[in-house]
Write an enzyme that holds these catalytic residues in place. Sequence first.
Site, mmCIF file in Angstrom:
data_model
loop_
_atom_site.group_PDB
_atom_site.id
_atom_site.type_symbol
_atom_site.label_atom_id
_atom_site.label_comp_id
_atom_site.label_asym_id
_atom_site.label_seq_id
_atom_site.Cartn_x
_atom_site.Cartn_y
_atom_site.Cartn_z
ATOM 1 N N ASP A 8 12.869 33.011 16.854
ATOM 2 C CA ASP A 8 14.068 33.144 17.398
ATOM 3 C C ASP A 8 14.095 34.269 18.568
ATOM 4 O O ASP A 8 13.638 35.168 18.222
ATOM 5 C CB ASP A 8 15.192 33.223 16.421
ATOM 6 C CG ASP A 8 15.565 32.317 15.385
ATOM 7 O OD1 ASP A 8 14.731 31.274 15.427
ATOM 8 O OD2 ASP A 8 16.337 32.601 14.370
ATOM 9 N N ASP A 130 25.128 22.215 10.932
ATOM 10 C CA ASP A 130 25.315 23.202 10.109
ATOM 11 C C ASP A 130 26.494 22.890 9.255
ATOM 12 O O ASP A 130 27.640 22.675 9.504
ATOM 13 C CB ASP A 130 25.543 24.442 10.817
ATOM 14 C CG ASP A 130 24.523 24.601 11.986
ATOM 15 O OD1 ASP A 130 23.197 24.317 11.448
ATOM 16 O OD2 ASP A 130 24.790 25.487 12.972
#
Length: 241
Positions: A8, A130
């Site tokens: 990330d 999500d």
Amino acid sequence: MLVIPAVDMKNKKCVQLIQGNPDKKHVELDNPPEIAKKWVNEGAEMLHLVDLDGALDGKRVNDEFIEEIIKKSGVPVQIGGGIRSIEDAEYLVEKGAKKVIIGTIAVENPEIIKELSKRIGSEKIMVSLDAKDGKVVIKGWKEKTKYTPVQIGKILEEMGAGSILFTNVDSEGLLNGINIEPTKELVDNLKIPIVASGGVTTIDDLLKLKEIGVYGVVVGSAIYKNMINLKDAIEAVNKSN
């Protein structure tokens, strides 16, 4: 089952956030391409890149590193963060991304997946779902929708999504283990591959996910905090039946 390390990126550094909060970081390291190389050297067969600047404020400041990782890592790369249009997705595929991860725009407008699959092919489209408290959340987990993951998952599968990246937000980045049930529901109800993410802290978590039939698992904080040794994890997963 693939064990897929996360790289990330925020402001040209490799980070791991707690519950997606940009102000709360577990980890902050320089030189993301070096980190990516380390994971490949430890046996990763795929990498999961996230452009957090792109995701959080739509700025593409990490492109140089993203291109370098795609070119030099020698393994397929799935990439997400800030892909807000068909053009963004096409740009990353042109740069060599194996899969592009589409989030909010796919949930708000599933038709976009139909169009995108015509342009780049279903196999390159991974939709990120999500979930928090059993409902799909969008816009960086800030907005809750009325859909369960299975409801929207079926719609997206019909539209041409090639795979689903499923994150259980309740567990993400907290390092306290996984809740297997929501992921199992998706695997049981959809035909396309499911990649799980969020809350994996032990090799045992990985083996449980393998058992329910996920295609891959993204590991982040646990490998950066040395709770899981990536090489050992990949070996354990490959050995287990």
